[in-house]
Design an enzyme around this catalytic site. Structure first.
Site, PDB file in Angstrom:
ATOM      1  N   GLY A  46       0.836  -1.198   0.000  1.00  0.00           N
ATOM      2  CA  GLY A  46       0.000   0.000   0.000  1.00  0.00           C
ATOM      3  C   GLY A  46       0.867   1.244   0.000  1.00  0.00           C
ATOM      4  N   GLN A  51       2.633   9.930   1.943  1.00  0.00           N
ATOM      5  CA  GLN A  51       4.005   9.384   2.005  1.00  0.00           C
ATOM      6  C   GLN A  51       4.892   9.895   0.868  1.00  0.00           C
ATOM      7  OE1 GLN A  51       2.256   5.236   2.535  1.00  0.00           O
ATOM      8  NE2 GLN A  51       4.185   5.028   3.629  1.00  0.00           N
ATOM      9  N   HIS A 134      -4.300   1.183   7.974  1.00  0.00           N
ATOM     10  CA  HIS A 134      -2.950   1.767   8.037  1.00  0.00           C
ATOM     11  C   HIS A 134      -2.846   2.960   7.074  1.00  0.00           C
ATOM     12  CE1 HIS A 134       1.609   1.179   8.175  1.00  0.00           C
ATOM     13  NE2 HIS A 134       1.467   1.914   7.085  1.00  0.00           N
ATOM     14  N   HIS A 138      -2.439   7.234   7.506  1.00  0.00           N
ATOM     15  CA  HIS A 138      -1.471   8.137   6.847  1.00  0.00           C
ATOM     16  C   HIS A 138      -2.166   9.419   6.379  1.00  0.00           C
ATOM     17  CE1 HIS A 138       2.374   6.113   6.732  1.00  0.00           C
ATOM     18  NE2 HIS A 138       1.894   5.023   6.149  1.00  0.00           N
TER      19      HIS A 138
HETATM   20  O1  K1U Z   1       1.862   2.375   4.007  1.00  0.00           O
HETATM   21  C1  K1U Z   1       2.901   1.767   3.794  1.00  0.00           C
HETATM   22  O2  K1U Z   1       3.953   2.223   4.192  1.00  0.00           O
HETATM   23  C2  K1U Z   1       2.890   0.441   3.083  1.00  0.00           C
HETATM   24  C3  K1U Z   1       2.888  -0.744   4.046  1.00  0.00           C
HETATM   25  C4  K1U Z   1       1.466  -1.231   4.183  1.00  0.00           C
HETATM   26  C5  K1U Z   1       1.185  -2.195   5.304  1.00  0.00           C
HETATM   27  C6  K1U Z   1       1.926  -3.340   5.510  1.00  0.00           C
HETATM   28  C7  K1U Z   1       1.628  -4.202   6.535  1.00  0.00           C
HETATM   29  C8  K1U Z   1       0.562  -3.954   7.347  1.00  0.00           C
HETATM   30  C9  K1U Z   1      -0.171  -2.813   7.151  1.00  0.00           C
HETATM   31  C10 K1U Z   1       0.138  -1.942   6.125  1.00  0.00           C
HETATM   32  C11 K1U Z   1       3.785  -1.808   3.476  1.00  0.00           C
HETATM   33  O3  K1U Z   1       3.605  -2.254   2.401  1.00  0.00           O
HETATM   34  S1  K1U Z   1       5.087  -2.333   4.468  1.00  0.00           S
HETATM   35  C12 K1U Z   1       5.980  -3.541   3.540  1.00  0.00           C
HETATM   36  C13 K1U Z   1       5.277  -4.809   3.211  1.00  0.00           C
HETATM   37  O4  K1U Z   1       5.238  -5.118   2.057  1.00  0.00           O
HETATM   38  C14 K1U Z   1       4.612  -5.714   4.180  1.00  0.00           C
HETATM   39  C15 K1U Z   1       4.893  -5.744   5.518  1.00  0.00           C
HETATM   40  C16 K1U Z   1       4.220  -6.599   6.385  1.00  0.00           C
HETATM   41  C17 K1U Z   1       3.267  -7.467   5.898  1.00  0.00           C
HETATM   42  C18 K1U Z   1       2.998  -7.456   4.538  1.00  0.00           C
HETATM   43  C19 K1U Z   1       3.672  -6.596   3.687  1.00  0.00           C
HETATM   44 ZN    ZN Z   2       2.829   3.195   6.113  1.00  0.00          ZN
END
Ligand code: K1U
Ligand code: ZN
Length: 169
Positions: A46, A51, A134, A138
């Site tokens: 996401g 961001q 999440h 933001h």
């Molecule tokens: O908003 C962001 O910074 C993107 C974020 C979204 C998110 C990940 C996990 C839980 C809630 C929201 C990311 O994509 S972080 C990187 C990632 O790919 C990831 C991390 C944990 C689980 C699954 C994916």
């Molecule tokens: Zn984030």
């Protein structure tokens, strides 16, 4: 299309409250394309416009394994949240390398415009529900580490500032 720089915690610009999109026009569609390119390149699931230092209510997401199910939310509004909640491990492209638990609703219902300006209703659970909450945080200027204890948050802040100093030198 273009890769956009992602703001890193504790940049105060991440605490900006985004404004509603007035019209889903070519400028917004270009932003959406650039945000998808940026999110896929960073291997995220996401990305909120906040961001990439654009303070308008735009979110892109793709929680599919195959990375072939893009979803756009413009001016999202939470219309229902499940009473059940869970602690989920979260990460954030604005806080690289940090993962921690945040309690979120198990399921949500959101109304939003899509990339063509059409009103959609999205019912989400599992990872998509977590990701929507999440990303909507933001847009309200909230980063997930702000749910953690002041001790943890300060340790993360110190670590991020050190990494940013080292990257510049
Ligand atoms: O908003 C962001 O910074 C993107 C974020 C979204 C998110 C990940 C996990 C839980 C809630 C929201 C990311 O994509 S972080 C990187 C990632 O790919 C990831 C991390 C944990 C689980 C699954 C994916
Ligand atoms: Zn984030």
């Amino acid at each position: 299309m273009a890769l956009l720089p992602i703001l890193c915690f504790p940049d105060p610009k991440l605490n900006t409250i985004a404004k509603s999109v007035a019209a889903v026009d070519a400028t917004i569609q270009n932003l959406i394309n650039d945000m998808f390119e940026t999110m896929y390149e960073a291997k995220g699931i996401g990305l909120a416009a906040t961001q990439v230092d654009v303070h308008e209510r735009v979110i892109v997401m793709d929680v599919s394994e195959e990375r072939d199910t893009p979803l756009v939310l413009i001016n999202p509004k939470l219309v229902w949240t499940s009473p059940e909640t869970h602690l989920n491990e979260e990460g954030c492209l604005s806080v690289p390398g940090i993962y921690d638990g945040v309690t979120r609703h198990d399921a949500v219902k959101v109304e939003a415009l899509d990339a063509d300006g059409q009103l959609r209703v999205i019912e989400a659970d599992d990872l998509l529900a977590v990701c929507i909450q999440h990303e909507m945080d933001h847009l309200m200027g909230k980063v997930f580490v702000e749910y953690l204890s002041p001790l943890k948050r300060n340790r993360i802040k110190t670590k991020m500032l050190k990494a940013q100093r080292e990257a510049r030198s």
